[in-house]
Structure formats: structure tokens, C-alpha cells
Design a protein around this motif. Structure first.
Motif, mmCIF file in Angstrom:
data_model
loop_
_atom_site.group_PDB
_atom_site.id
_atom_site.type_symbol
_atom_site.label_atom_id
_atom_site.label_comp_id
_atom_site.label_asym_id
_atom_site.label_seq_id
_atom_site.Cartn_x
_atom_site.Cartn_y
_atom_site.Cartn_z
ATOM 1 N N THR A 1 0.809 -1.211 0.000
ATOM 2 C CA THR A 1 0.000 0.000 0.000
ATOM 3 C C THR A 1 0.844 1.264 0.000
ATOM 4 N N LYS B 1 -7.928 6.279 4.365
ATOM 5 C CA LYS B 1 -7.070 5.364 5.111
ATOM 6 C C LYS B 1 -5.865 6.080 5.715
ATOM 7 N N ARG C 1 -12.880 -8.707 14.248
ATOM 8 C CA ARG C 1 -12.723 -9.849 13.358
ATOM 9 C C ARG C 1 -13.293 -11.088 14.028
ATOM 10 N N SER D 1 -18.185 -6.575 6.248
ATOM 11 C CA SER D 1 -16.889 -5.934 6.382
ATOM 12 C C SER D 1 -16.772 -5.222 7.723
ATOM 13 N N TYR E 1 -14.938 -2.841 8.269
ATOM 14 C CA TYR E 1 -14.434 -1.504 7.979
ATOM 15 C C TYR E 1 -15.450 -0.639 7.238
ATOM 16 N N ARG F 1 -9.932 1.466 2.849
ATOM 17 C CA ARG F 1 -9.142 0.260 3.076
ATOM 18 C C ARG F 1 -9.836 -1.034 2.632
ATOM 19 N N ASP F 2 -11.035 -0.949 2.151
ATOM 20 C CA ASP F 2 -11.693 -2.134 1.593
ATOM 21 C C ASP F 2 -11.577 -2.123 0.069
ATOM 22 N N ASP G 1 -9.410 -4.519 0.677
ATOM 23 C CA ASP G 1 -8.135 -5.067 1.122
ATOM 24 C C ASP G 1 -8.175 -5.606 2.543
ATOM 25 N N SER G 2 -8.586 -4.777 3.512
ATOM 26 C CA SER G 2 -8.527 -5.202 4.910
ATOM 27 C C SER G 2 -9.443 -6.385 5.177
ATOM 28 N N THR G 3 -10.593 -6.413 4.521
ATOM 29 C CA THR G 3 -11.483 -7.566 4.681
ATOM 30 C C THR G 3 -10.890 -8.799 4.016
ATOM 31 N N HIS H 1 -7.664 -9.380 3.753
ATOM 32 C CA HIS H 1 -6.627 -9.813 4.692
ATOM 33 C C HIS H 1 -7.232 -10.706 5.775
#
Length: 653
Positions: free
Chosen positions: A73, A158, A223, A240, A242, A271-272, A274-276, A278
Motif C-alpha cells: 500500500t 485510510k 474480526r 466488512s 471496515y 481500506r476495503d 483489502d482489509s477484509t 486480509h
């Protein structure tokens, strides 16, 4: 009457000159760059992302876009900001080792820069900027050039990634940690909007007082984990974690910033997915929920532009910083397994990964090196590997007396590798980043570097290896300069190694698996896999062609030069180019692309260690040779060659 007419003409003439000199386009153009973190091109479809899919059909789809390697990122944030590769920017986040720096994070806590630090934090970036004599990025940014020309800029989203676009703070900023400047934060409060809860750390005490009902609008959801309490549950469908934070920031932008501040250039970075990805992996129910949340906000953005009657003068560029892969080792060694009642059960070809996590500091230490990664004990009972027979690669251990982890009774699978205050002369400091690892060699000992390279070549968890040019030609490697990572100020690591990957292996209906640094995650990026490298770029608006697919190679380094071109701003000598073939009113031509693949020297007589044993006792008898294959694409524009890195693979045979 004649005098009045002449005066009017003179006024209009001077106004036009002033407008052009300030950088404003005659048409009053606006550009919104909307970054969907980690969006794979094959995630865009009429079911999961109908608004983005429709925009792709209406505008330009760049079918061969490239992330900057390493595909992280923050490195790509610097490419978006400057149009350049890391050798010019001098920036290597996400995680870097920079001993000697000092400062606090956005929560007001002191940062130990003797350990590798995660740079997705505006305060850490400011501390590094101070350490680098106010030159965190060694070249100017699009936002700096735009602001100097009199254009108004806004960054939203982000922490770290959005802030880096305007790290000198010349425009308005709203990220997950703060609103800037102070006057803007107070405006939002007066207008009834809550502020990021961490905002008191952005200002002097007393400047901002949060109201009792402020809440925490950028807080993340929790999470959902399996019964072990540490490994995420990929079968979860709660959505999600986020989405709500992203929705808050988009709400502030659409309701307040866009209509009242009237920005010329906006960058929104959420950040989605991506973060989800991950947390749960690509292809899961929560991954799809993250796509829906992002797509709904794109629909809201387009509707707001129409409501404000500025859709006809606004270009929207949707781009991702990189692709995304599922975390897994080879499926023949670590078959997918079912998840039942919160626990891992039997082998299931349609199941979920139970492998892929690698702790390089542990592997190096077992092989006799002195390696440190800045992290204490790690408990990773599942993703560190469950073999075909059901046994773990790393059995769970317990620190009985606190001598290993510092806490009696703590469970762990790998021990502590904190960087000591005084390094031994042959130390290695690692910055775990995900799909690639940074290796720093403080002694700059060429023989130590060669030993590390040999170790990496013989471990099948690792792929392409790039080494600082100072060490000369090392067989089975390429120099950092070849992939634009050799920095003139020597900010780069000594070795950058991509984790190994299989771009064709399928998990949950999506191609692409890779090993990663041991973060206990199910999705990752950062490798030199074509899945991570090839990311999403879609553009729509008055300056872009309609119903057009651009098949020429493009890259994240091209975004800033293209926006600069739209505003008639000068960004000379960038590594990226304006994407003129996709613009309506561009007359220049771009040559057809050419592809070139380079093969490193082959290293023979190796003993390949399988990832099923961290001590190197499981040997792959069929393979004894290692080399690297690096493929690039090139185009010529204005008599200059522009290069795009397609993929690099460590080949063992």
C-alpha cells in the motif's frame, strides 16, 4: 459604451490569463481519484460491483495496469503521489527499519524506531519526514504542484496512505485518525459531524474537545475468529468490519466537503476490500460484502455529482494500489480443509487454506543466523501450516515461566525476535511486509549477504531475490536497480525477497496463492506475482474516452502524470506517463508495447528445503537448480521508453 465594452474584454482577458497561470483548466475541471485498496480486476462484475462495472463500460478500462513492486500500500501511495518508483521517492513502506528516528504515533505513544515500524500512521510519517530533513519523499508530489498552482486539494480515508498524498499538509485532510487543519475540524464539529476519536492527539491540548455523543466514527468492527481465538473464520458472513468507518468519511465528503469546499482534486482512499480480504480471504462472503459497501459509495458519489450539477466537469478515476492473493502454501503439501463449528476439519478441495505463514527470523535463526524482526512471540496455530497427515508445522508451545515471551502461561508457535539495543556484528534485521520481506544487513558484509541469498534460494517459501548493487553480481539474483529499488540516498534494504506464489492455484473460486510474513492473515499482497502486480484502473468523465478498453500497459506511476495533464500542470521527469491514448483531446501517439523476459544466472547443486519443516529436514529431491525469471513490458511515448514490471518468479528445477 465602447469604453465599457473594451473594459469588459480586458477584464475577461486578464481573468483567463490568471486562471491559466493558477493551474485551473478553462473548463473548471475537477478530478476525484477513488482508491479501492486491494481491488483485483476480476472482482469487478455486474453482480458484486454494479456501479463500478457500469462505469467501466461507460468509460475507460485499463486492461493491463501494474502496481509498483513491492506491491504494498504505502509504496504505491508514494507512486500515486509522485508518479515515480521507490528509487526516486526514497520511500519503502509499509514496514521499514529506520533506527535513529524518534517521535510518537497518532495515539500519542512513543515509537521505538529501533524496531521496524509500520508506516500507515500520519504521525509516524511526520516523524520520518523530520528524520529525513523534511524530505520523506525525495521528489515533489502532484498535490504540492497543484497547491502551488492555486488548486484546492482534499484527501480522505485510510490512515497513512491518504495522508502521504498531502504529507506537507497544504490542503484539507480527513483520515481515520484526524481532520486537518484545526479550522476544518472545528467547522465539522459546528456542522454537527463527529470527529475521529483520536483527533485530540493531532493538536495541542485544548484545541479540540470531543462532544459526549461524538462516539468513534472510524472505529473498526471486530474480526470473527475460529474457536482457537486467533485464526479468522472464513465462513463468517457478518460483513466488512471496515464498512461503517468508510461510510462515515464518505458521508462527510459528500455532505460537507464536496458542496462547501469545492475541491479541484480529491483523493479518497478506503481500506476495503483489502482489509477484509486480509482478514477473511478473497472469495469469501465478507469479501463480497466489502465490495458491495464500496460500490454503494461509488453510486452515492456519482449521484451527488449529478445533484450538484458538476458531473459534466468531473473525472472519476477508480484505482487500486495492488491486487490480492489468498495466503497458502502449495496445495499438495497443505491441502485445503473444511471449517465446521468453528474448527478445522477434514481435507476439502473446496475448503479453506491452513498454511502460508512464514516467519523468516525463525527460519534464519534455526539455520544459524542472528536475525530479528522486531516482534515478540507469535501464536499462529493454523495458518503456519497443517500438513496432509493433519500435523502442524509449528506445534503449540507454552511459556511456562515467562522466560520466552515475557508472560507465564502464554501460548506461542514461534518465539520473540525483538531487535536488541546493541546489535551483534553479524546481525540481520528484517522488516516483515507480507508478500515480500526486507532484509537489512547493518555490517554490509558481502559474505553474509551471499550466505543469506544461498539460504533463500534453498527454501521453497521464497521467490525472486533482489540485492543492493553494492554487493556486485551474485548468481541467482538481480540487482535492486533493475526493478527501480536502488535509492541514491541508501534508504533501501540490502535484500528484497518476494515470497513464493502460485498464480494458478485456486482458493474459493479465485486464482492466486502466496506465502506471507507471519501475520495470521488469510489474504495478502506484496509479492511479485502477476496476481498482486496487475491491479484495477478505470476512468470516466469528460476527459476520458467512452466505451474504451486500453490494452496498452499502464501503471500506478501513470496516475499523477495523467491528472497533471488534465490540469495543464507540469510534472517533468516522472517514471510514469500521461495516459494520452485514453484521453479524448490528446494528439500524441504511444507505440505498441513490447515484452521482455530476463533470466538470471542459474545456481546449481542446491538442496531445496520444503516448507513442511522449519529446520530444513524435508528435502525436495527433484530440484537442485534456482534462477529468476523477470518479465517487463515497455511502451514509447514522446521518444521516451516507459517500463512496467509484469512479474518475477524464483524458478526451481
Amino acid at each position: 459604451m465602447r469604453w465599457a465594452f473594451r473594459s469588459l474584454l480586458y477584464f475577461l482577458f486578464v481573468s483567463i490569463l490568471f486562471s491559466c497561470g493558477s493551474g485551473e483548466s478553462v473548463q473548471g475541471r475537477k478530478v476525484i481519484i477513488f482508491v479501492w485498496d486491494g481491488l483485483r480486476p476480476d472482482s469487478v462484475n455486474p453482480v458484486d460491483t454494479p456501479n463500478l462495472y457500469s462505469m467501466m463500460q461507460e468509460g475507460v478500462f485499463f486492461s493491463d495496469n501494474h502496481s509498483t513492486y513491492p506491491t504494498f500500500t504505502m509504496i504505491n501511495s508514494s507512486s500515486f503521489a509522485t508518479g515515480n518508483f521507490p528509487d526516486k521517492t526514497g520511500f519503502y513502506g509499509n514496514t521499514v527499519w529506520q533506527p535513529g528516528a524518534s517521535g510518537k504515533n497518532s495515539a500519542g505513544q512513543p515509537v521505538d524506531f529501533n524496531q521496524p515500524v509500520f508506516t500507515e500512521d500520519y504521525a509516524i510519517l511526520q516523524a520520518l519526514d523530520t528524520y529525513y530533513n523534511n524530505q520523506l519523499l525525495m521528489v515533489g508530489t502532484l498535490f504540492q504542484i497543484a497547491q502551488k498552482a492555486g488548486l484546492k486539494t482534499v484527501t480522505v480515508g485510510k490512515s497513512g496512505a491518504a495522508f502521504l498524498q498531502d504529507y506537507k499538509k497544504g490542503g484539507l485532510i480527513l483520515d481515520e485518525k484526524m481532520a486537518y487543519p484545526l479550522s476544518f475540524a472545528k467547522e465539522l464539529q459546528t456542522a454537527g459531524y463527529p470527529l475521529p476519536k483520536t483527533i485530540p492527539y493531532a493538536y495541542q491540548p485544548g484545541d479540540i474537545t470531543l462532544s459526549p455523543d461524538n462516539g468513534d466514527p472510524t472505529a473498526f468492527g471486530s474480526r470473527k475468529n475460529l474457536n482457537d481465538g486467533f485464526t479468522s473464520d472464513p465462513t463468517d458472513n457478518s460483513g466488512s468490519p471496515y464498512c461503517n468507518a468508510n461510510k462515515y468519511m464518505m458521508k462527510v465528503y459528500l455532505e460537507y466537503i464536496l458542496p462547501k469546499k469545492n475541491p479541484d482534486i480529491t483523493l479518497i482512499w478506503f481500506r476495503d476490500p483489502d482489509s477484509t480480504q486480509h482478514a477473511y480471504g478473497v472469495g469469501t462472503a465478507n469479501y463480497k460484502a466489502s465490495l458491495k459497501c464500496m460500490d454503494d459509495m461509488l453510486g452515492q458519489l456519482r449521484n451527488k455529482l449529478k445533484e450538484l450539477k458538476i458531473d459534466g466537469i468531473t473525472d472519476i478515476i477508480v484505482v487500486s494500489d495492488h491486487g490480492h492473493s489468498n495466503v497458502s502454501g502449495p496445495l499438495n503439501l497443505f491441502p485445503l480443509r473444511a471449517i465446521s463449528s468453528g474448527s478445522v476439519s477434514g481435507i476439502d478441495p473446496n475448503g479453506y487454506s491452513v498454511s502460508g505463514e512464514v516467519r523468516l527470523a525463525d527460519l534464519l535463526t534455526r539455520a544459524g543466523f542472528k536475525a530479528y524482526d522486531g516482534t515478540g512471540c507469535v501464536y499462529d496455530p493454523i495458518m503456519s501450516g497443517i500438513k496432509v497427515d493433519g500435523t502442524p508445522v509449528y506445534p503449540t508451545q507454552t511459556d511456562q515461566d515467562g522466560s520466552v515471551c515475557g508472560k507465564p502461561g502464554q501460548k506461542y508457535t514461534t518465539g520473540s525476535f525483538k531487535v536488541p539495543q546493541t546489535l551483534p556484528p553479524d546481525a540481520l534485521v528484517l522488516a516483515p511486509n507480507g508478500g515480500s520481506e526486507y532484509i537489512y544487513v547493518p555490517s554490509k558484509d558481502p559474505q553474509l549477504v551471499q550466505r543469506v541469498v544461498r539460504f533463500l534460494q534453498e527454501r521453497e517459501e521464497f521467490g525472486a531475490i533482489f540485492v543492493d548493487d553494492r554487493y556486485g553480481k551474485i548468481p541467482g539474483t538481480f540487482p535492486l536497480s533493475l526493478v527501480r529499488l536502488e535509492n541514491t540516498a541508501s534508504r533501501n534494504p540490502d535484500i528484497v525477497v518476494s515470497y513464493n506464489y502460485d498464480e494458478n492455484a485456486v482458493v474459493q473460486g479465485f486464482k492466486g496463492i502466496e506465502f506471507e510474513s507471519m501475520f495470521n492473515l488469510r489474504g495478502m499482497h506484496g509479492s511479485f506475482s502477476p496476481i498482486d502486480v496487475h491491479n484495477t484502473l478505470i476512468a470516466y468523465g469528460p476527459d476520458f474516452k467512452n466505451n474504451y478498453t486500453d490494452n496498452l500497459p499502464s501503471g500506478n506511476v501513470d496516475v499523477a502524470p495523467t491528472v497533471a495533464r488534465i490540469f495543464s500542470l507540469s510534472m517533468p521527469q516522472t517514471d510514469g506517463r500521461p495516459l494520452v491514448e485514453a484521453l479524448k483531446n490528446a494528439s500524441e501517439s504511444v507505440s505498441d508495447s513490447s515484452t521482455e523476459c530476463l533470466i538470471s544466472d542459474k545456481v546449481t547443486g542446491l538442496q531445496m528445503k520444503l516448507p513442511t519443516n522449519p529446520d530444513g529436514k524435508d528435502i525436495d529431491q527433484a530440484k537442485t537448480t534456482y534462477y529468476i525469471k523477470l518479465c517487463t513490458k515497455k511502451v514509447i511515448y514522446n521518444n521516451k521508453t516507459y517500463i512496467y514490471f509484469d512479474y518475477a518468479k524464483g524458478v526451481r528445477e
